[in-house]
Design an enzyme around this catalytic site. Structure first.
Site, PDB file in Angstrom:
ATOM      1  N   GLU A 195       0.929  -1.135  -0.096  1.00  0.00           N
ATOM      2  CA  GLU A 195       0.064  -0.209   0.061  1.00  0.00           C
ATOM      3  C   GLU A 195       0.935   1.423   0.183  1.00  0.00           C
ATOM      4  OE1 GLU A 195      -3.097  -0.251  -1.345  1.00  0.00           O
ATOM      5  OE2 GLU A 195      -3.348  -1.908   0.376  1.00  0.00           O
ATOM      6  N   SER A 254     -11.185   0.932  -6.447  1.00  0.00           N
ATOM      7  CA  SER A 254     -10.710   1.528  -7.790  1.00  0.00           C
ATOM      8  C   SER A 254     -11.651   1.919  -8.793  1.00  0.00           C
ATOM      9  CB  SER A 254      -9.432   0.869  -8.169  1.00  0.00           C
ATOM     10  OG  SER A 254      -9.007   1.346  -9.302  1.00  0.00           O
ATOM     11  N   SER A 255     -13.022   2.075  -8.433  1.00  0.00           N
ATOM     12  CA  SER A 255     -13.840   2.298  -9.600  1.00  0.00           C
ATOM     13  C   SER A 255     -13.525   3.530 -10.246  1.00  0.00           C
ATOM     14  CB  SER A 255     -15.291   2.623  -8.718  1.00  0.00           C
ATOM     15  OG  SER A 255     -15.416   3.759  -7.915  1.00  0.00           O
ATOM     16  N   ASP A 286      -3.456   1.371 -10.077  1.00  0.00           N
ATOM     17  CA  ASP A 286      -5.053   0.826 -10.285  1.00  0.00           C
ATOM     18  C   ASP A 286      -4.971   0.781 -11.917  1.00  0.00           C
ATOM     19  OD1 ASP A 286      -5.136   1.297  -7.749  1.00  0.00           O
ATOM     20  OD2 ASP A 286      -6.100   3.258  -7.909  1.00  0.00           O
TER      21      ASP A 286
HETATM   22  C1  GLA Z   1      -4.612   4.647  -4.610  1.00  0.00           C
HETATM   23  C2  GLA Z   1      -3.745   5.099  -5.659  1.00  0.00           C
HETATM   24  C3  GLA Z   1      -2.852   4.128  -5.886  1.00  0.00           C
HETATM   25  C4  GLA Z   1      -2.212   3.632  -4.553  1.00  0.00           C
HETATM   26  C5  GLA Z   1      -3.190   3.261  -3.476  1.00  0.00           C
HETATM   27  C6  GLA Z   1      -2.383   3.035  -2.110  1.00  0.00           C
HETATM   28  O1  GLA Z   1      -5.674   3.659  -4.866  1.00  0.00           O
HETATM   29  O2  GLA Z   1      -4.669   5.478  -6.775  1.00  0.00           O
HETATM   30  O3  GLA Z   1      -2.013   4.625  -6.916  1.00  0.00           O
HETATM   31  O4  GLA Z   1      -1.245   4.573  -4.135  1.00  0.00           O
HETATM   32  O5  GLA Z   1      -3.924   4.314  -3.330  1.00  0.00           O
HETATM   33  O6  GLA Z   1      -1.689   1.770  -2.328  1.00  0.00           O
END
Ligand code: GLA
Length: 457
Positions: free
Chosen positions: A34, A134-135, A179
C-alpha cells in the site's frame, strides 16, 4: 443489467442510435503493497470480476457525451480541445476527462486534435463507488479505451497504463500507477506483482482452497477535496524525505524523485532504512525545519516540494510532516511485497497471511491511513477465521481484504455480519448500516482478466 441486450437498448433509447462497442474495465483489490507505487516500489493486486462498463457510439464531431445509468451521476457533455477544463473537485466527470486528456497529450498518439472525434457513452458498473476498489481508475481506463477505440488508435497496454497513471493526476490526486496497471494488465486466475519505472508485471497464483474475501467497512473513501488532502499529504511527505536523504548522502538534492531511486548496489533497502531512522526524528517537521536542513529559503522549498498539480502549494500540517514513520512504512512494505510474492509462489499461505497482518499494522501506525472502523473490521475478521486481514487501497475507509479458507467462508460471513455490522457499526453509525445486505458487506472474486473491448450486439 443485462449487458448484451438491455444495456445497448438503453443506450439506443438515450442517444437514438446503437452503440458500436462496449468497454469493460475491472476494479481491483490490492493484496499487499500500500502506497508503495508512487515511491517506485512494487504492489501485489488482482483485478476483480466487478467492473465498469461503457457502451460507446462513435461520433463524427468533437463532442463527448456521457450518461450514467445511475441517475445520481450528472450528465456530462464537453468538446475535445487541447486543455479540457475540469469540473469541480470530486466531480465524477473529471475521471472521464482525465482519460481523454491523457490520450490527447500522449506522445504515442499519432493523431493531432483536428483528426480526433468524440463519442456518445453510457456508463454502468458493479464496483461499489467509494469503497477503495478503484472504480475511479477503472473509469479513467474505460474512457481512455473508448476514446482510443473510437479513433482507431493502436496502443500497447503497459505504456498506456503508465501514461494513464500520470493522466489521472488531472483529478487532483497525486496517486501512483497500481490501479491503471492492474486494470489493463490483469490476468484471469492470477494476482500480479507489478513493478514500476518501467512497468513490469509478474503473475503469481493464489493458494488452492483459499479465497480472497473483500469486506466493506461502509465508510466511504471518497475522493473529495478533504480526502484528497489526506491522500496527497503522503506523496508529499515521501518527496520531502527523499530530498533530505539525498541531501544528507550527496550534499545536494533534486536528482531523485522517488525513494526507490536511493537504492542501488552500494545501498540496499536495509541501509536506506537505517539512514532514514538515524536522520528523521519522531516529531513532525515544519517547512522551516525542512528548509533549514536543506539550507534553502523556506518559501522556495515549499514551492518545490509541496507543489500540487493545480499549482497550489500544500501548506503546513497540524502535526508536522511525519517523515520517519512514512519512510519506515514504505520500505518495510516494499520488503513485504517481495516476501509475499515468494510466499505465494511457493504456496506458503501462512507466511503470506502473516505479511498481510504486518502490513495492516504498518498502514495503521506508520502510514496512518486506517480508521477505527477498518481496524475493528480487521480485528473481527481475524477472530472470525481470516488468517490474514488488512485494509486495502488508499485507506481512510473503504474495504479490507481477507484470506479465508474456503470451508470457513459461511461462518466468516455470518460473524462479520453479526459482530461488525450489527454489534458495532449499527450502534455507532446506524444510518450507514440501515439498508445494507450481505452482498454489500462482503464479496468474493476470483482474479479476472484485464480491460477489454467487447462487441456491442
Ligand atoms: C490509490 C492510488 C494508488 C495507490 C493506492 C494505495 O488507490 O490510486 O496509486 O497509491 O491508493 O496503495
Amino acid at each position: 443489467m443485462d449487458l448484451s441486450t438491455e444495456f445497448p437498448r438503453l443506450f439506443h433509447q438515450i442517444y437514438g442510435h446503437w452503440c458500436d462497442f462496449i468497454v469493460r474495465a475491472p476494479g481491483r483489490v490490492n493484496l499487499i503493497g500500500e502506497h508503495t507505487d508512487y515511491n517506485g516500489f512494487p504492489v501485489l493486486p488482482m483485478s476483480l470480476e466487478q467492473a465498469i462498463y461503457a457502451a460507446v457510439g462513435v461520433r463524427t464531431d468533437k463532442t463527448v457525451q456521457v450518461r450514467n445509468v445511475d441517475p445520481l451521476y450528472s450528465e456530462l457533455t464537453f468538446t475535445l480541445e487541447c486543455r479540457i477544463p475540469p469540473g469541480n473537485p470530486g466531480d465524477w466527470g473529471n475521471y472521464v476527462k482525465a482519460g481523454i486528456q491523457g490520450v490527447i497529450d500522449w506522445e504515442r498518439n499519432p493523431k493531432p486534435l483536428e483528426a480526433l472525434h468524440g463519442f456518445d457513452c453510457l456508463i454502468t458498473g458493479t464496483i461499489p463507488p467509494g469503497s477503495g476498489l478503484s472504480s475511479s481508475s477503472a473509469l479513467v481506463v474505460a474512457s481512455a479505451l473508448a476514446f482510443l477505440e473510437a479513433n482507431e488508435i493502436p496502443y500497447e497496454r503497459a505504456s498506456l497504463a503508465e501514461m494513464l497513471a500520470s493522466a489521472e493526476h488531472y483529478v487532483g490526486t497525486q496517486g501512483g500507477g497500481m490501479d491503471q496497471a492492474i486494470c489493463l494488465l490483469g490476468e484471469a486466475g492470477q494476482a500480479l506483482k507489478i513493478d514500476f519505472f518501467p512497468l513490469r508485471a509478474s503473475p503469481v497464483p493464489l493458494p488452492e482452497g483459499w479465497s480472497i474475501v473483500i469486506c466493506n467497512s461502509l465508510i466511504r473513501a471518497e475522493k473529495t477535496r478533504a480526502a484528497m488532502r489526506l491522500y496527497n499529504r503522503r506523496p508529499i511527505e515521501c518527496r520531502i524525505a527523499v530530498a533530505m536523504l539525498e541531501k544528507q548522502r550527496f550534499g545536494s538534492y533534486g536528482n531523485c524523485a522517488r525513494l526507490s531511486q536511493l537504492i542501488g548496489p552500494e545501498c540496499g533497502p536495509e541501509n536506506l532504512l537505517e539512514q532514514a531512522m538515524s536522520l528523521f526524528h519522531e516529531e513532525g517537521y515544519s517547512w522551516t525545519e525542512i528548509a533549514e536542513f536543506l539550507k534553502e529559503d523556506p518559501d522556495e522549498v515549499e514551492g518545490r516540494l509541496g507543489r500540487m498539480r493545480d499549482g497550489s502549494v500544500f501548506g503546513e500540517t497540524e502535526d508536522g510532516f511525519q517523515l520517519r514513520k512514512r519512510v519506515r512504512h514504505v520500505l518495510t512494505e516494499a520488503t513485504r511485497v517481495e516476501r509475499s510474492f515468494r510466499a505465494l509462489s511457493s504456496g506458503d499461505v501462512l507466511q503470506f497471511a502473516e505479511l498481510m497482518n504486518d502490513s495492516h499494522r504498518s498502514c495503521r501506525d506508520d502510514y496512518e491511513i486506517s480508521c477505527p472502523e477498518l481496524d475493528v473490521l480487521v480485528q473481527v475478521a481475524r477472530l472470525s477465521g481470516a488468517k490474514g486481514a488488512r485494509l486495502t487501497g488508499a485507506g481512510f475507509g473503504g474495504c479490507t481484504v481477507n484470506l479465508v479458507r474456503d470451508d470457513k467462508i459461511d461462518a466468516f460471513r455470518a460473524m462479520i455480519w453479526e459482530e461488525y455490522l450489527q454489534r458495532y457499526l449499527m450502534l455507532k453509525r446506524p444510518e450507514l448500516g440501515e439498508s445494507v445486505d450481505s452482498g454489500d458487506m462482503l464479496s468474493i472474486s476470483k482474479p479476472a482478466r484485464g480491460s477489454e473491448i467487447m462487441k456491442a450486439r
